[in-house]
Design a protein around this motif. Structure first.
Motif, PDB file in Angstrom:
ATOM      1  N   MET A   1      18.275  -5.142 -26.922  1.00 49.26           N
ATOM      2  CA  MET A   1      18.751  -4.061 -26.070  1.00 49.26           C
ATOM      3  C   MET A   1      17.704  -3.062 -25.691  1.00 49.26           C
ATOM      4  SD  MET A   1      21.182  -5.013 -25.293  1.00 49.26           S
ATOM      5  CE  MET A   1      20.738  -6.649 -25.838  1.00 49.26           C
ATOM      6  N   GLU A   2      16.801  -2.792 -26.619  1.00 49.49           N
ATOM      7  CA  GLU A   2      15.866  -1.698 -26.374  1.00 49.49           C
ATOM      8  C   GLU A   2      14.515  -2.172 -25.841  1.00 49.49           C
ATOM      9  OE1 GLU A   2      17.134   0.961 -25.980  1.00 49.49           O
ATOM     10  OE2 GLU A   2      18.735   1.324 -27.426  1.00 49.49           O
TER      11      GLU A   2
ATOM     12  N   PHE B   1      19.541   4.185 -33.524  1.00 55.25           N
ATOM     13  CA  PHE B   1      19.318   3.497 -32.237  1.00 55.25           C
ATOM     14  C   PHE B   1      20.440   2.480 -31.986  1.00 55.25           C
ATOM     15  CE2 PHE B   1      14.351   3.977 -32.402  1.00 55.25           C
ATOM     16  CZ  PHE B   1      14.484   5.334 -32.153  1.00 55.25           C
ATOM     17  N   ALA B   2      20.835   1.748 -33.038  1.00 52.58           N
ATOM     18  CA  ALA B   2      21.876   0.726 -32.856  1.00 52.58           C
ATOM     19  C   ALA B   2      23.203   1.382 -32.484  1.00 52.58           C
ATOM     20  CB  ALA B   2      22.031  -0.111 -34.132  1.00 52.58           C
ATOM     21  N   LYS B   3      23.453   2.563 -33.050  1.00 50.34           N
ATOM     22  CA  LYS B   3      24.737   3.217 -32.811  1.00 50.34           C
ATOM     23  C   LYS B   3      24.774   3.934 -31.460  1.00 50.34           C
ATOM     24  CE  LYS B   3      28.248   5.953 -35.107  1.00 50.34           C
ATOM     25  NZ  LYS B   3      28.574   6.865 -36.203  1.00 50.34           N
ATOM     26  N   HIS B   4      23.716   4.691 -31.164  1.00 55.68           N
ATOM     27  CA  HIS B   4      23.760   5.557 -29.977  1.00 55.68           C
ATOM     28  C   HIS B   4      22.854   5.094 -28.845  1.00 55.68           C
ATOM     29  CE1 HIS B   4      25.929   8.338 -32.535  1.00 55.68           C
ATOM     30  NE2 HIS B   4      24.946   8.301 -33.421  1.00 55.68           N
ATOM     31  N   GLY B   5      21.904   4.223 -29.128  1.00 54.76           N
ATOM     32  CA  GLY B   5      20.910   3.845 -28.124  1.00 54.76           C
ATOM     33  C   GLY B   5      19.679   4.722 -28.254  1.00 54.76           C
TER      34      GLY B   5
ATOM     35  N   ARG C   1      14.104  -2.722 -22.908  1.00 59.50           N
ATOM     36  CA  ARG C   1      14.008  -1.938 -21.664  1.00 59.50           C
ATOM     37  C   ARG C   1      13.312  -0.596 -21.870  1.00 59.50           C
ATOM     38  NH1 ARG C   1      20.355   0.253 -21.548  1.00 59.50           N
ATOM     39  NH2 ARG C   1      20.345   0.710 -23.762  1.00 59.50           N
TER      40      ARG C   1
ATOM     41  N   TRP D   1      29.205 -12.066 -32.980  1.00 59.69           N
ATOM     42  CA  TRP D   1      30.628 -12.144 -33.370  1.00 59.69           C
ATOM     43  C   TRP D   1      30.843 -12.362 -34.865  1.00 59.69           C
ATOM     44  CZ3 TRP D   1      31.432 -16.675 -35.793  1.00 59.69           C
ATOM     45  CH2 TRP D   1      30.679 -17.794 -35.390  1.00 59.69           C
TER      46      TRP D   1
ATOM     47  N   ALA E   1      17.595   6.143 -26.163  1.00 57.38           N
ATOM     48  CA  ALA E   1      17.401   7.337 -25.333  1.00 57.38           C
ATOM     49  C   ALA E   1      18.243   8.519 -25.792  1.00 57.38           C
ATOM     50  CB  ALA E   1      17.706   7.014 -23.870  1.00 57.38           C
ATOM     51  N   ALA E   2      19.340   8.227 -26.499  1.00 49.44           N
ATOM     52  CA  ALA E   2      20.250   9.310 -26.890  1.00 49.44           C
ATOM     53  C   ALA E   2      19.905   9.913 -28.247  1.00 49.44           C
ATOM     54  CB  ALA E   2      21.693   8.791 -26.903  1.00 49.44           C
TER      55      ALA E   2
ATOM     56  N   PHE F   1      20.268  -6.538 -32.534  1.00 52.29           N
ATOM     57  CA  PHE F   1      20.831  -5.808 -31.395  1.00 52.29           C
ATOM     58  C   PHE F   1      19.742  -4.969 -30.708  1.00 52.29           C
ATOM     59  CE2 PHE F   1      23.204  -2.146 -29.611  1.00 52.29           C
ATOM     60  CZ  PHE F   1      24.136  -2.812 -28.841  1.00 52.29           C
TER      61      PHE F   1
END
Lengths: 205, 205
Positions: A112-113, A24-28, A115, A171, A30-31, A108
């Motif tokens: 991010m997720e 999930f962290a790498k591709h998201g 949503r 960062w 949904a992907a 992350f």
């Protein structure tokens, strides 16, 4: 279909979550397909459903675990409610930064997720996030009452402080200019400034 | 294949970017196909390549445009280099918050989809981000030299301040408890605290 239990089942359940976090962290969210997660864990796609009913539940459990572990880890710091608001703010800042820079992928995904959570799951995660935010809001409000902090709006100061502290995990890289302890010390100082407190960070050590 | 030019071609190019921003923000870059973007714009999938060579270039152009527009918008604020560091910090904070809360999808993508940029594209975006960060770092360093700010580490203070200010766009909703101008005023005050400056925000208006 019954969920697998026992130590081997539990191990695989953890491995499924770990693989999903990485993917999930790498591709998201949904992907990524359940098939990809199964392949990363080394189980058949059909067997994955022994450990999680669907991808939505898997995401929800990852975010819920992240927040529950965060809350439990703060509780385990055993910061006394009798301690001064200054000391508690300092401990909170050091804790928050150390916890977050060790888990950049989970941090992350947790932002991010959001949503991609179903509305009910989103509401449940919001309750946990609010519970965490109230730790720092409580420290600020109590500090204000004791006269050691001077804040205009406790809610905004809380949101500003959490954003400032969590930003480190976007960062921070191992082997960078500053060691984690030095970064934390600078952020303790900045948190005191933001809270309008005297710069007691060093004195409170 | 020649790129379409002229006003109709330019309009479609903008529409392609807008559609991609909406879809990337909702589903994530990796989950969105060029076919979906074409469909959202109302052109044939084959025709999309008249406007952008591939999805990677499209993402790069969205992030580049976002940063270039941000830098241009700051330049258009016409803040005099002769103005005091306090006044410039105040104007920067108001500018940054107003700009970011109006573009939550682009802000979201600009942070989230950095991971999906090719290394060369990532480096180019980093240059632009660094240029923006140096605006505020320059204000802080000059304020330090003039004795109006007291900071320990200009780079960390810059990163903390940008994270604090950009955080507003993650929770701001129209019609919430505070109007944008009130939120900005609170953040001006908090930015002054973080910079160790006197709280001149109101006086500087």
């Amino acid at each position: 279909m019954a969920r697998k239990s026992g130590s081997s089942g539990e191990k695989t359940r953890v491995a499924v979550q770990e693989a999903a976090v990485t993917l999930f962290a790498k591709h998201g969210f949904a992907a990524v397909s359940m098939r990809q997660i199964a392949s990363a864990v080394g189980v058949q796609a059909g067997a994955l459903y022994l450990y999680t009913p669907d991808k939505q539940t898997l995401l929800y459990e990852i975010l819920k675990n992240h927040m529950e572990h965060l809350l439990a880890a703060w509780a385990a710091e055993n910061v006394s409610a009798e301690a001064s608001p200054e000391l508690r703010l300092e401990q909170f800042v050091r804790f928050h930064i150390a916890y977050h820079i060790e888990r950049p992928e989970r941090v992350f995904i947790s932002y991010m997720e959001l949503r991609n959570l179903d509305p009910d799951n989103f509401s449940r995660i919001e309750v946990l996030r609010r519970e965490y935010e109230q730790i720092i809001e409580g420290i600020l409000v109590e500090g204000q009452a004791h006269g050691c902090f001077v804040i205009d709006d406790a809610r905004l100061t809380t949101m500003a402080m959490i954003a400032m502290l969590t930003g480190v995990s976007t960062w921070y890289r191992e082997g960078g200019r500053l060691a984690p302890a030095d970064i934390a010390q600078h952020y303790v100082d900045m948190a005191f400034r933001l809270g309008g407190g005297a710069r007691l960070a060093h004195a409170a050590e």
